[in-house]
Design an enzyme around this catalytic site. Structure first.
Site, PDB file in Angstrom:
ATOM      1  N   GLU A   1      -4.084 -87.248  16.039  1.00  0.00           N
ATOM      2  CA  GLU A   1      -3.127 -86.132  16.055  1.00  0.00           C
ATOM      3  C   GLU A   1      -1.719 -86.644  15.763  1.00  0.00           C
ATOM      4  O   GLU A   1      -1.460 -87.849  15.708  1.00  0.00           O
ATOM      5  CB  GLU A   1      -3.116 -85.428  17.420  1.00  0.00           C
TER       6      GLU A   1
ATOM      7  N   ARG B   1      -1.655 -81.216  29.859  1.00  0.00           N
ATOM      8  CA  ARG B   1      -1.100 -82.369  29.140  1.00  0.00           C
ATOM      9  C   ARG B   1      -0.259 -81.855  27.976  1.00  0.00           C
ATOM     10  O   ARG B   1      -0.390 -80.703  27.566  1.00  0.00           O
ATOM     11  CB  ARG B   1      -2.198 -83.291  28.620  1.00  0.00           C
TER      12      ARG B   1
ATOM     13  N   ASN C   1       0.784 -81.738  23.978  1.00  0.00           N
ATOM     14  CA  ASN C   1      -0.192 -81.714  22.887  1.00  0.00           C
ATOM     15  C   ASN C   1       0.364 -81.871  21.488  1.00  0.00           C
ATOM     16  O   ASN C   1      -0.259 -82.517  20.670  1.00  0.00           O
ATOM     17  CB  ASN C   1      -1.002 -80.414  22.935  1.00  0.00           C
TER      18      ASN C   1
ATOM     19  N   GLU D   1      -9.205 -77.070  28.385  1.00  0.00           N
ATOM     20  CA  GLU D   1      -9.287 -76.120  27.270  1.00  0.00           C
ATOM     21  C   GLU D   1      -9.857 -74.769  27.702  1.00  0.00           C
ATOM     22  O   GLU D   1     -10.616 -74.133  26.975  1.00  0.00           O
ATOM     23  CB  GLU D   1     -10.103 -76.716  26.111  1.00  0.00           C
TER      24      GLU D   1
ATOM     25  N   ASN E   1      -0.484 -75.440  19.728  1.00  0.00           N
ATOM     26  CA  ASN E   1      -0.317 -76.406  18.646  1.00  0.00           C
ATOM     27  C   ASN E   1       0.969 -76.081  17.900  1.00  0.00           C
ATOM     28  O   ASN E   1       1.467 -74.966  17.928  1.00  0.00           O
ATOM     29  CB  ASN E   1      -1.516 -76.423  17.701  1.00  0.00           C
TER      30      ASN E   1
ATOM     31  N   ASP F   1      -5.204 -75.856  13.901  1.00  0.00           N
ATOM     32  CA  ASP F   1      -4.724 -76.977  14.711  1.00  0.00           C
ATOM     33  C   ASP F   1      -3.247 -77.197  14.381  1.00  0.00           C
ATOM     34  O   ASP F   1      -2.500 -76.244  14.293  1.00  0.00           O
ATOM     35  CB  ASP F   1      -5.605 -78.205  14.445  1.00  0.00           C
TER      36      ASP F   1
END
Length: 290
Positions: free
Chosen positions: A17, A100, A102, A121, A148, A197
């Protein structure tokens, strides 16, 4: 002819990522969230270097003093690659240990925008924040499970943010004081095409999004119309960044997360870093004023 993405670094990331081209290094930096790793790829040399992080690391962006800001599960840290050291700056969700950080971006003023998410999630506990010159503010956007982005338009007036599980990308106006107004739906990913994403905005103001479980990245025009789709040989494409001296190479992180043994055998490059010719140029990666 359609672009053909090729693996340029066989890193086998569980959840690659956060790619970002850092001009001062002439290198691409990115993370592997689940393996708690930070990676630097030097394309001219074809070599990479990696660092261990003290927790799940969602993103990395360059900061003003030559260091980096990174988003760990515990909060925003300053990262010094030379010393391999991490210093906590802000813990915006110390009361939410199941969350967390991201994904992130930096706007033209140096403001660092980032999101949080439920690590399981499931719960709608993810929020968006802005950090600028030591001041941390919550965006006020509705909470979702997996955030995202954000990504910012070239003129710094539009913020794009993604509700991954909801398959929606939203657009919000940024006022001169950094507050947000007039949120509207920008694009919705249809069933069967994967999950949006990480988003990135190119120099023409068009938005690119990785499609997790969708085998592709897509490009949308500033009005939200689908312009192009680039197919990949792996299912989980997480985010792209524009790099190279003229920002005309697209680098894409991918992920092995969620794939079965048989799927991994059929996708030997899953988790690798890819590159392709996008036919467009990217924006400059701004430096975070943290």
């Amino acid at each position: 002819m359609a672009p053909v993405p090729e693996s340029v670094l066989s890193v086998g990331a569980t959840l690659g990522e956060g790619p970002v081209w850092v001009a001062r290094d002439a290198a691409l930096w990115f993370v592997d969230i689940k393996e708690k790793r930070i990676h630097r790829f030097d394309p001219d040399l074809g070599v990479a270097r990696s660092w261990d992080a003290p927790g799940q690391v969602g993103w990395i962006v360059p900061a003003q003093d030559g260091s980096f800001a990174v988003g760990l599960q515990s909060g925003v840290h300053r990262f010094d690659p030379d010393a391999a050291g991490f210093t906590l700056l802000h813990a915006p969700e110390a009361d939410r240990p199941g969350n967390r950080l991201n994904d992130a971006t930096v706007d033209p003023a140096g403001g660092l925008w980032f999101g949080s998410m439920d690590d399981g999630e499931e719960a709608d506990s993810g929020r968006f924040y802005r950090l600028h010159q030591g001041r941390l503010t919550e965006s006020g956007l509705p909470p979702v499970s997996i955030t995202n982005g954000p990504a910012v338009s070239p003129d710094g007036t539009l913020l794009y943010h993604t509700d991954t599980l909801g398959r929606r990308i939203w657009r919000t106006r940024i006022a001169a004081d950094g507050t947000l107004h007039d949120t509207a739906l920008f694009a919705e990913i249809e069933d069967g095409a994967g999950y949006p994403d990480g988003p990135t905005v190119d120099a023409e103001g068009c938005l690119w999004t990785g499609l997790f479980a969708g085998w592709a990245v897509r490009r949308y025009d500033p009005a939200g119309g689908l312009m192009a789709e680039v197919r990949f040989p792996v299912a989980n494409v997480t985010k792209i960044a524009f790099g190279g001296p003229d920002l005309s190479t697209a680098y894409a992180t991918t992920a092995r997360k969620g794939l079965t043994r048989d799927q991994l055998l059929a996708q030997p490059c899953a988790g690798d870093l890819f590159a392709f010719d996008p036919g467009a140029r990217g924006q400059t990666s701004y430096i975070a004023a943290i």
